[in-house]
Design a protein around this motif. Sequence first.
Motif, short mmCIF file in Angstrom:
data_model
loop_
_atom_site.label_atom_id
_atom_site.label_comp_id
_atom_site.label_asym_id
_atom_site.label_seq_id
_atom_site.Cartn_x
_atom_site.Cartn_y
_atom_site.Cartn_z
N UNK A 135 19.41 -41.48 -1.67
CA UNK A 135 20.18 -42.55 -1.08
C UNK A 135 19.94 -42.67 0.48
N UNK A 136 20.20 -41.68 1.21
CA UNK A 136 20.22 -41.47 2.57
C UNK A 136 18.69 -41.74 3.03
N UNK A 137 17.61 -41.07 2.40
CA UNK A 137 16.43 -41.37 2.60
C UNK A 137 16.04 -42.63 2.42
N UNK A 138 16.42 -43.59 1.66
CA UNK A 138 16.04 -45.17 1.63
C UNK A 138 16.67 -45.64 2.78
N UNK A 139 17.80 -45.33 3.20
CA UNK A 139 18.59 -45.93 4.31
C UNK A 139 18.01 -45.65 5.60
N UNK A 140 17.43 -44.41 5.52
CA UNK A 140 16.62 -43.78 6.80
C UNK A 140 15.52 -44.57 6.94
N UNK A 141 14.58 -44.94 5.94
CA UNK A 141 13.35 -45.77 6.22
C UNK A 141 13.83 -47.14 6.92
N UNK A 142 15.06 -47.50 6.41
CA UNK A 142 15.18 -48.99 7.15
C UNK A 142 15.70 -49.01 8.31
N UNK A 143 16.37 -47.89 8.91
CA UNK A 143 16.87 -47.30 10.23
C UNK A 143 15.47 -47.09 11.04
N UNK A 144 14.71 -46.57 10.63
CA UNK A 144 13.20 -46.06 11.28
C UNK A 144 12.47 -47.34 11.51
N UNK A 145 12.31 -48.13 10.64
CA UNK A 145 11.68 -49.40 10.88
C UNK A 145 12.20 -50.26 11.81
N UNK A 146 13.65 -50.58 11.70
CA UNK A 146 14.24 -51.19 12.58
C UNK A 146 14.25 -50.64 14.02
N UNK A 147 14.31 -49.52 14.22
CA UNK A 147 14.11 -48.90 15.52
C UNK A 147 12.87 -48.92 16.29
N UNK A 148 11.72 -49.03 15.28
CA UNK A 148 10.51 -49.04 15.81
C UNK A 148 10.11 -50.56 16.22
N UNK A 149 11.20 -51.71 15.55
CA UNK A 149 11.26 -52.77 16.09
C UNK A 149 11.89 -53.17 17.34
N UNK A 150 12.62 -52.42 17.86
CA UNK A 150 13.27 -52.32 18.99
C UNK A 150 14.87 -53.01 18.56
N UNK A 151 15.22 -52.82 17.20
CA UNK A 151 16.56 -53.19 16.83
C UNK A 151 17.71 -52.09 16.44
N UNK A 152 18.87 -52.39 16.76
CA UNK A 152 19.89 -51.59 16.33
C UNK A 152 20.65 -52.24 15.10
N UNK A 153 20.85 -51.50 14.10
CA UNK A 153 21.53 -51.98 12.92
C UNK A 153 22.96 -51.97 12.97
N UNK A 154 23.41 -51.12 13.18
CA UNK A 154 24.88 -50.97 13.30
C UNK A 154 25.48 -50.45 11.96
N UNK A 155 25.00 -49.32 11.38
CA UNK A 155 25.47 -48.87 9.93
C UNK A 155 26.56 -47.95 10.11
N UNK A 156 27.06 -47.69 11.32
CA UNK A 156 28.21 -46.75 11.70
C UNK A 156 29.54 -47.11 11.12
N UNK A 157 29.85 -48.02 10.07
CA UNK A 157 30.96 -48.22 9.32
C UNK A 157 30.88 -48.16 7.90
#
Length: 516
Positions: A135-157
């Motif tokens: 589950x975390x692996x799938x979420x980390x993939x979305x975070x990695x792609x967002x960060x490479x696009x220069x975006x912060x997702x705000x998943x810290x809640x």
Amino acid sequence: MGIRTRGGSLAPGGVVGDGRYRLLAQFGIDERAGAHLWRARDGQLRRDVALTMLVGDPADAEAARRGRRTLERAAHAAKFNHPGVARVLDVLSLGNGISSSEGLLGIVVAEWTKGTDLVDLVADRPAEPATAARMVQALAESVEQAHQSGLVLGIDHPQRLRMTPNGRLRLAFPGPLPDTTLRDDVKALGAVLYLLLTGRWALEGGPPALPAAPRSPGGRVVAPRAVVPGVPEELSALALRTIEDGGQGGIRTSAAILRVLDKVAEDAERTQLIKQSGQEGSDVDSDGAVWTTKKPVRDARSRRRLALGVTVLVVAAVGVLAWLGMMAISFFQDDPSASGPPVNLAEQTQTQQPRAPQQTKPPSTPKVTTGNPVPPDEIDVYNPEGDGDGVATAPYAIDGDATTTWRTDEYRQQFPAFKSGVGLVATFDKPINLSKVRITADSPGTSVEVRVADSADAELDETRVVASGNLSGSQTELSLPQPTQAQYVIVWVTKLSGQEPEYASEIGELLFLPAR
């Protein structure tokens, strides 16, 4: 007492957004930003949506400013498309879909995510370690792609996340806090893994429904393995090293998390194959010993390792042959009988063709002498395409200590796959007559440009390239063809060090040398 809206209070049945969205059920509150998370019904398009409603007083200037910043970041993320993030459909602000009487600063409207609330998921018992890792692996993939696009997702809640019917974690309520950083996203991945493994939340600002992670007398978070003894050591260490801010061995990027999770998945697969081999095809010797054989796994990583091994063997063979050849040449050269008949240089000179006239060297450019380095007043990350890389460590590039470094994020693809580059902008108290930039770094293969600008926040096409080159060795000096007056100097990285899938560069020290 509930917040009043045009249709009543923030309660099921109330309406917001000039009457377009009818509230159905509340799924949490992020108290840090007054963000109320709701499922609602879009009366115009007749579909369910997820609403992140920013509750606050529009007359409060600071609250209004923070609300605008959150809405700006959410609007910027609307162009990001990934299955791990709910698509932003609309962003409403005061005067644009929200009236001042609603008691709201803004609303982020996103597509509704079917599935299970993350808090409910761990309410009865923690997840199995292997399930938590996937589950975390799938979420980390979305975070990695967002960060490479220069975006912060705000998943810290945790209440902003939901588990989809196919078992993937998804950011269901977008809208990062105004001061949330890339590092906060990475720490959140560790906190989510900690939550799935233990049922406890390890960061501040979590919902009251979740118990907080236990801490040692020194204030450090206790390892998940100490809370739930069955947690594997690798996952326990990964969660703890990701949450912690400093120290040796800390994990600071989503790419690093993915590498560890990939290894955990490989180990789990290898263990499963060994078990299957032991159950289905094991041979028993006369003394009772059991021998198991694991079939080779023909994955991409194994093929890469095989190719690398073959390459090393070929290079070694070529080296041995070259050495033998040199030894043979040396042997015959040392033998006087093998030197051949003497050569008549006079006869040879007579048969030679006349030489072409020698070219005259162009006059050399006068050498420019440089003075002592001029330290900038400040240095910041320059990234006009999104949030910057390593914002907190940018000052390390001018602190006089080459062992402390500013480092880019890790990218899975080389520039310009996700962005054209990233860099640092140095600001001087007054313009200097810049002649050279000396870069101390251990990032071979990095390509950089020295650019000058009229302001620290200038767009890239508003800057001018005055020097460029590749970093080699521990120190590289880039000389300008002509000294240039500049108050804002940008060291712009256009190519990263490393190789697929780990590209990153770091700079230990920058020195700006003026012409005398």
